[in-house]
Design a protein around this motif. Structure first.
Motif, PDB file in Angstrom:
ATOM      1  N   LEU A  32      31.456  50.841  63.210  1.00 25.66           N
ATOM      2  CA  LEU A  32      32.175  49.418  63.315  1.00 25.66           C
ATOM      3  C   LEU A  32      31.313  48.433  62.517  1.00 25.66           C
ATOM      4  O   LEU A  32      30.022  48.379  62.471  1.00 25.66           O
ATOM      5  CB  LEU A  32      31.635  49.158  65.019  1.00 25.66           C
ATOM      6  N   GLU A  65      34.365  43.738  64.822  1.00 29.51           N
ATOM      7  CA  GLU A  65      35.110  44.928  65.906  1.00 29.51           C
ATOM      8  C   GLU A  65      34.219  45.032  66.967  1.00 29.51           C
ATOM      9  O   GLU A  65      34.724  45.187  68.213  1.00 29.51           O
ATOM     10  CB  GLU A  65      35.219  46.037  64.984  1.00 29.51           C
ATOM     11  N   ALA A  93      41.821  47.043  62.775  1.00 28.27           N
ATOM     12  CA  ALA A  93      41.084  48.172  62.712  1.00 28.27           C
ATOM     13  C   ALA A  93      40.835  48.956  64.325  1.00 28.27           C
ATOM     14  O   ALA A  93      40.626  50.167  63.875  1.00 28.27           O
ATOM     15  CB  ALA A  93      39.560  47.636  62.349  1.00 28.27           C
ATOM     16  N   LEU A  94      40.438  48.278  65.142  1.00 28.82           N
ATOM     17  CA  LEU A  94      40.200  48.803  66.343  1.00 28.82           C
ATOM     18  C   LEU A  94      41.437  49.594  66.986  1.00 28.82           C
ATOM     19  O   LEU A  94      41.559  50.735  67.326  1.00 28.82           O
ATOM     20  CB  LEU A  94      40.014  47.689  67.344  1.00 28.82           C
ATOM     21  N   ASP A 153      44.147  50.834  64.699  1.00 31.63           N
ATOM     22  CA  ASP A 153      44.052  52.048  63.994  1.00 31.63           C
ATOM     23  C   ASP A 153      43.413  53.050  64.448  1.00 31.63           C
ATOM     24  O   ASP A 153      43.557  54.343  64.381  1.00 31.63           O
ATOM     25  CB  ASP A 153      43.787  51.708  62.769  1.00 31.63           C
ATOM     26  N   ARG A 154      42.051  52.628  64.942  1.00 32.66           N
ATOM     27  CA  ARG A 154      41.066  53.692  65.773  1.00 32.66           C
ATOM     28  C   ARG A 154      41.586  54.204  66.888  1.00 32.66           C
ATOM     29  O   ARG A 154      40.844  55.291  67.756  1.00 32.66           O
ATOM     30  CB  ARG A 154      39.649  53.588  65.501  1.00 32.66           C
ATOM     31  N   LEU A 156      41.053  52.358  69.630  1.00 37.13           N
ATOM     32  CA  LEU A 156      40.076  51.798  70.659  1.00 37.13           C
ATOM     33  C   LEU A 156      40.694  50.792  71.437  1.00 37.13           C
ATOM     34  O   LEU A 156      40.242  50.439  72.608  1.00 37.13           O
ATOM     35  CB  LEU A 156      38.806  51.249  69.760  1.00 37.13           C
TER      36      LEU A 156
END
Length: 151
Positions: A36, A40, A75-76, A78-79, A81
């Motif tokens: 991270l 993020e 980004a979160l 895509d993961r 989360l």
């Protein structure tokens, strides 16, 4: 000459250097252990504390610009989360919420964050830390008072 700027004695510069050093120490750990970046992690922490929020609310809460918040949210997402859901109060925005994987990550990171804080501030007494918190609150308020209004 009292009007001569000496960078090493200029408090805004010293605050920036201290902040960067603390952030870099923490960022290195978050990146190495959890993959991270700081923005993020901030979103994960704020969502854990406050529940579902729009990106605009996250930006206001974290004092990060909307591009940084957007990139961190992507980004979160895509993961896996965070999850996105339509905002019933405003159809033009979405609410971000931690997914189960996001909550699991938060439960792993939060103790590490507290440990890093302890290590960084272990040379300070409880009284010094209390004064530092009070001074930071006053400093943030004073800076907000002179900060140009955002358009």
């Amino acid at each position: 000459m009292a009007d001569t700027l000496k960078l090493d004695a200029f408090l805004p510069y010293r605050l920036s250097i201290a902040s960067n050093r603390v952030s870099n120490a923490i960022a290195t750990t978050y990146q190495a252990l959890f993959g991270l970046r700081i923005p993020e992690w901030r979103l994960v922490a704020v969502l854990a504390e406050g529940g579902a929020m729009t990106q605009q609310a996250l930006g206001a809460r974290t004092h990060m610009d909307k591009v940084t918040v957007s990139r961190a949210a992507i980004a979160l997402g895509d993961r896996g989360l965070v999850t996105r859901a339509p905002n019933p109060a405003d159809q033009r925005s979405h609410l971000l919420t931690l997914s189960e994987a996001g909550w699991q990550l938060y439960r792993e990171i939060a103790p590490k964050a507290l440990e890093l804080e302890r290590q960084i501030f272990e040379a300070f007494s409880a009284e010094e830390l209390g004064r530092l918190r009070q001074m930071l609150e006053r400093l943030e308020a004073a800076a907000a008072a002179v900060e140009p209004a955002r358009g």
